[in-house]
Write a protein that holds these residues in place. Structure first.
Motif, PDB file in Angstrom:
ATOM      1  N   ILE B 283      57.479  10.392  -5.894  1.00 33.27           N
ATOM      2  CA  ILE B 283      56.448   9.469  -5.515  1.00 33.27           C
ATOM      3  C   ILE B 283      56.691   8.133  -4.815  1.00 33.27           C
ATOM      4  CG2 ILE B 283      54.918  10.389  -7.458  1.00 33.27           C
ATOM      5  CD1 ILE B 283      55.839   7.750  -9.097  1.00 33.27           C
ATOM      6  N   ARG B 284      55.925   7.879  -3.944  1.00 39.36           N
ATOM      7  CA  ARG B 284      55.983   6.605  -3.353  1.00 39.36           C
ATOM      8  C   ARG B 284      54.967   5.678  -3.770  1.00 39.36           C
ATOM      9  NH1 ARG B 284      58.612   5.966   1.827  1.00 39.36           N
ATOM     10  NH2 ARG B 284      57.004   4.946   2.589  1.00 39.36           N
ATOM     11  N   VAL B 285      55.359   4.370  -4.153  1.00 42.82           N
ATOM     12  CA  VAL B 285      54.156   3.398  -4.542  1.00 42.82           C
ATOM     13  C   VAL B 285      54.282   2.167  -3.823  1.00 42.82           C
ATOM     14  CG1 VAL B 285      53.939   4.424  -6.829  1.00 42.82           C
ATOM     15  CG2 VAL B 285      55.742   2.669  -6.800  1.00 42.82           C
ATOM     16  N   PRO B 286      53.399   1.405  -3.623  1.00 49.22           N
ATOM     17  CA  PRO B 286      53.588  -0.036  -3.026  1.00 49.22           C
ATOM     18  C   PRO B 286      54.321  -1.021  -4.130  1.00 49.22           C
ATOM     19  CG  PRO B 286      51.233   0.378  -3.441  1.00 49.22           C
ATOM     20  CD  PRO B 286      51.872   1.652  -3.700  1.00 49.22           C
ATOM     21  N   VAL B 287      54.975  -2.005  -3.748  1.00 50.56           N
ATOM     22  CA  VAL B 287      55.556  -2.911  -4.562  1.00 50.56           C
ATOM     23  C   VAL B 287      55.162  -4.279  -3.900  1.00 50.56           C
ATOM     24  CG1 VAL B 287      57.335  -1.584  -5.762  1.00 50.56           C
ATOM     25  CG2 VAL B 287      57.618  -2.827  -3.569  1.00 50.56           C
ATOM     26  N   GLY B 288      54.896  -5.104  -4.594  1.00 50.08           N
ATOM     27  CA  GLY B 288      54.797  -6.655  -3.807  1.00 50.08           C
ATOM     28  C   GLY B 288      54.738  -7.517  -5.089  1.00 50.08           C
ATOM     29  N   GLN B 289      54.829  -8.856  -4.496  1.00 45.60           N
ATOM     30  CA  GLN B 289      54.661 -10.052  -5.686  1.00 45.60           C
ATOM     31  C   GLN B 289      54.322 -11.063  -4.742  1.00 45.60           C
ATOM     32  OE1 GLN B 289      57.536 -10.511  -8.987  1.00 45.60           O
ATOM     33  NE2 GLN B 289      57.958 -12.615  -8.103  1.00 45.60           N
ATOM     34  N   ASN B 290      53.268 -11.877  -5.386  1.00 40.89           N
ATOM     35  CA  ASN B 290      52.831 -13.113  -5.051  1.00 40.89           C
ATOM     36  C   ASN B 290      53.203 -14.052  -6.239  1.00 40.89           C
ATOM     37  OD1 ASN B 290      52.089 -12.676  -2.256  1.00 40.89           O
ATOM     38  ND2 ASN B 290      50.272 -11.723  -3.092  1.00 40.89           N
ATOM     39  N   GLN B 291      53.961 -15.151  -6.109  1.00 38.41           N
ATOM     40  CA  GLN B 291      54.184 -15.929  -7.204  1.00 38.41           C
ATOM     41  C   GLN B 291      53.811 -17.458  -6.481  1.00 38.41           C
ATOM     42  OE1 GLN B 291      57.641 -15.533  -9.360  1.00 38.41           O
ATOM     43  NE2 GLN B 291      57.177 -17.122 -10.800  1.00 38.41           N
ATOM     44  N   ASP B 292      52.993 -18.204  -7.250  1.00 42.16           N
ATOM     45  CA  ASP B 292      52.816 -19.617  -6.861  1.00 42.16           C
ATOM     46  C   ASP B 292      53.653 -20.388  -8.038  1.00 42.16           C
ATOM     47  OD1 ASP B 292      50.061 -18.303  -5.885  1.00 42.16           O
ATOM     48  OD2 ASP B 292      51.007 -19.951  -4.537  1.00 42.16           O
ATOM     49  N   GLY B 293      54.015 -21.290  -7.741  1.00 44.37           N
ATOM     50  CA  GLY B 293      54.777 -22.349  -8.928  1.00 44.37           C
ATOM     51  C   GLY B 293      54.748 -23.640  -8.525  1.00 44.37           C
ATOM     52  N   GLY B 294      54.626 -24.582  -9.478  1.00 49.22           N
ATOM     53  CA  GLY B 294      54.980 -26.049  -9.029  1.00 49.22           C
ATOM     54  C   GLY B 294      55.284 -26.679 -10.348  1.00 49.22           C
ATOM     55  N   TYR B 295      55.609 -28.153 -10.149  1.00 49.64           N
ATOM     56  CA  TYR B 295      55.809 -29.006 -11.316  1.00 49.64           C
ATOM     57  C   TYR B 295      55.866 -30.583 -10.716  1.00 49.64           C
ATOM     58  CZ  TYR B 295      60.374 -30.126  -9.123  1.00 49.64           C
ATOM     59  OH  TYR B 295      61.323 -30.655  -8.349  1.00 49.64           O
ATOM     60  N   VAL B 296      55.644 -31.223 -11.691  1.00 51.22           N
ATOM     61  CA  VAL B 296      55.793 -32.809 -11.441  1.00 51.22           C
ATOM     62  C   VAL B 296      56.669 -33.265 -12.607  1.00 51.22           C
ATOM     63  CG1 VAL B 296      54.534 -34.777 -11.630  1.00 51.22           C
ATOM     64  CG2 VAL B 296      53.309 -32.817 -10.651  1.00 51.22           C
ATOM     65  N   SER B 297      57.562 -33.990 -12.226  1.00 50.26           N
ATOM     66  CA  SER B 297      58.480 -34.540 -13.164  1.00 50.26           C
ATOM     67  C   SER B 297      59.089 -35.947 -12.980  1.00 50.26           C
ATOM     68  CB  SER B 297      59.865 -33.662 -12.889  1.00 50.26           C
ATOM     69  OG  SER B 297      60.696 -34.181 -11.781  1.00 50.26           O
ATOM     70  N   ALA B 298      59.443 -36.554 -14.119  1.00 47.38           N
ATOM     71  CA  ALA B 298      59.601 -37.920 -13.983  1.00 47.38           C
ATOM     72  C   ALA B 298      61.016 -38.277 -14.850  1.00 47.38           C
ATOM     73  CB  ALA B 298      58.946 -38.761 -14.854  1.00 47.38           C
ATOM     74  N   THR B 299      62.066 -38.680 -14.134  1.00 52.15           N
ATOM     75  CA  THR B 299      63.468 -39.322 -14.754  1.00 52.15           C
ATOM     76  C   THR B 299      63.625 -40.606 -14.787  1.00 52.15           C
ATOM     77  OG1 THR B 299      64.292 -37.172 -13.544  1.00 52.15           O
ATOM     78  CG2 THR B 299      65.847 -38.862 -14.404  1.00 52.15           C
ATOM     79  N   TRP B 300      64.120 -41.272 -16.124  1.00 54.06           N
ATOM     80  CA  TRP B 300      64.267 -42.444 -16.266  1.00 54.06           C
ATOM     81  C   TRP B 300      65.716 -42.674 -16.755  1.00 54.06           C
ATOM     82  CZ3 TRP B 300      63.407 -45.417 -21.243  1.00 54.06           C
ATOM     83  CH2 TRP B 300      63.616 -46.628 -21.372  1.00 54.06           C
TER      84      TRP B 300
END
Lengths: 137, 382
Positions: B283-300
């Motif tokens: 069998i042949r199947v389509p594969v694929g991925q969409n991933q959105d990611g993000g962050y906000v950070s603070a360093t002190w």
């Protein structure tokens, strides 16, 4: 024995300041272009060669406010930026020294060496000492 | 890797013939880190994560030399263990010859590390940051090896614009350094493809453009593209394969530094699509991925020996056009630096969602929506 050569050349982009960062350099670097932006680029690892191809050798001594003034970072935080560069294959680690005498010795010995101090060393030996003017207002 | 063999030979030959070996400056540096982590509610990275695991360490040795003006040579060996990933397999992180023609142009050839986002270049080296892990919503924790370097070349430069402003750029091309025993292969094996016996890609191209603005502001855009990713494996008596035409990763980054405070925000998008085949039954199947990611950070940096980090991370996963959900994380960390080259760190993650992280393979009795992780680590560098 070569007499000590003290070259106090103030590079003026605008007006001269009474106080400013002091660059201590290897004696072979007398003809190099030097300004605050270029020095900051060297201290942060973005500029790695002098104009003639000589590798920049950054010599760092902790506690120098002039380094923080130029780069926005004190020496320990500046060194963490260098570690990021070194361990990603982008730079060679600066030389870290503990005293002004060591600064002078390194700058006399290492071709391409530059260090930034708050005050000129009392005995610069054969190293060049250049005062960097404050930026124009 | 004939290119690398040739490069290593050239590098060694240059160092031998340049001059008296005593005159060639050689710098050796490295780091070693050991840690412990534990998860609650879900198992992650290793089977006993909910009891606590010490399968978290890494070590690297880096050697660089500048045998002549404008030329730098470097090589770094790296090994890590992160749960079931990598398991201490030593790897050649980079091996390069670098020629800096001008401030605005340098070229590096061999196995070269590539920049993606603000932090990809320090993915293995936590000495450069406060927290233990890079933001999971943007940076690959388990599959770092696929995105780390290319066997090829890169051009880079620094262009001052005046008034504290400057631009930096990198453009690279080559072949991604995928390893059939690395984290990426393990991840593929656990997903559907069984034991991986072939993992190749045709070409990787990419670049980064970075603007250093006034008052500590910085903006960066990064683009990474791999073409022709091919996977071949065996799951029991089933031959498995996947062919991915295009694999994209883009990151938009914003940073701001003022004195002891650093703020960062990044948005990342990953996209790939292709076809997978399973034989029998053919069998042949389509594969694929969409991933959105993000962050906000603070360093002190509270002082020279104590730093704090906080971040909010979010990501959303879509597999073959099917929504797999979102994951959000609240992250807190602190680092104590008894010496400039030694750190002790604690990181805590409060997570909601599992998409892209925990799976039913590790949690057969089901996944919990809310889970957490704590990690302790100490790292020394020289």
């Amino acid at each position: 024995m070569r007499p000590p050569i003290i070259a106090c050349i103030t590079l003026l982009l605008a007006s001269a300041a009474a106080d400013g960062a002091v660059a201590v350099l290897h004696p072979d670097l007398a003809n190099q272009r030097l300004d605050r932006d270029r020095v900051a680029g060297m201290l942060m690892g973005r500029i790695s060669t002098w104009s003639d191809g000589t590798p920049v050798v950054v010599v760092l001594m902790d506690g120098q406010a002039a380094v923080a003034d130029l780069t926005g970072r004190e020496v320990p935080r500046l060194l963490r930026g260098w570690k990021r560069l070194v361990f990603s294959g982008s730079a060679t680690m600066p030389t870290q020294v503990a005293s002004i005498g060591d600064v002078v010795r390194q700058c006399m010995a290492a071709r391409g060496a530059i260090a930034i101090l708050d005050q000129p060393p009392t005995d610069p030996g054969t190293a060049l000492v250049i005062t960097l003017a404050d930026p124009a207002p | 890797m004939p290119l690398l063999r040739m490069l290593a030979t050239c590098a060694l030959t240059t160092m031998v013939v340049a001059a008296d070996p005593a005159d060639i400056p050689v710098d050796v540096h490295g780091f070693v880190g050991f840690g412990w982590f534990r998860t609650w509610e879900n198992t992650y990275l290793v089977a006993d994560s909910q009891q606590g695991s010490t399968e978290m360490w890494e070590a690297a040795v880096s050697v660089t030399s500048r045998p002549m003006d404008r030329l730098r040579l470097g090589v770094q060996l790296f090994a890590r263990d992160l749960g079931i990933y990598d398991n201490g397999q030593p790897a050649l992180d980079y091996a390069y010859a670098d020629w800096r023609a001008e401030d605005w142009l340098g070229v590096q050839g061999g196995r070269v590390r590539i920049p993606v986002g603000l932090l990809q270049e320090e993915i293995d080296n936590d000495t450069a940051r406060t927290q233990i892990f890079l933001p999971w919503s943007v940076y690959p924790l388990r599959v770092r090896d696929f995105f780390l370097a290319v066997d090829g070349a890169k051009a880079y430069g620094f262009i001052p614009l005046g008034g504290d402003q400057s631009v930096e750029y990198t453009a690279y091309g080559g072949v991604s350094t995928v390893d059939e025993n690395g984290g990426f292969a393990i991840s593929l094996a656990r997903s559907a493809y069984g034991n991986i016996n072939e993992l190749t890609s045709k070409r990787t191209l990419g670049g980064m453009l970075h603007w250093n603005g006034p008052e500590g502001l910085s903006v960066r855009g990064s683009l990474w593209n791999t073409t022709g990713l091919s996977v071949r494996g065996k799951r029991g008596n089933v031959s498995t394969s996947a062919d991915i035409g295009q694999y994209w990763w883009t990151v938009a980054s914003l940073g701001w530094e003022a004195g002891d405070v650093q703020l960062a925000a990044e948005y990342s998008r990953v996209h790939y699509d292709g076809t997978a085949t399973f034989t029998p039954p053919g069998i042949r199947v389509p594969v694929g991925q969409n991933q959105d990611g993000g962050y906000v950070s603070a360093t002190w940096a509270a002082n020279r020996w104590l730093e704090f980090y906080g971040a909010v991370e979010a990501s959303r996963l879509q597999i073959t056009n099917e929504d797999f959900g979102q994951t959000r994380a609240l992250v807190g960390a602190f680092a104590i630096r008894p010496k400039p080259n030694w750190s002790l760190k604690l990181e805590w993650r409060e997570l909601r969602g599992q998409a892209g992280y925990v799976t039913t393979l590790d949690n057969p009795s089901g996944l919990e929506q809310n889970w957490r992780m704590v990690a302790l680590k100490t790292t020394a560098d020289f």
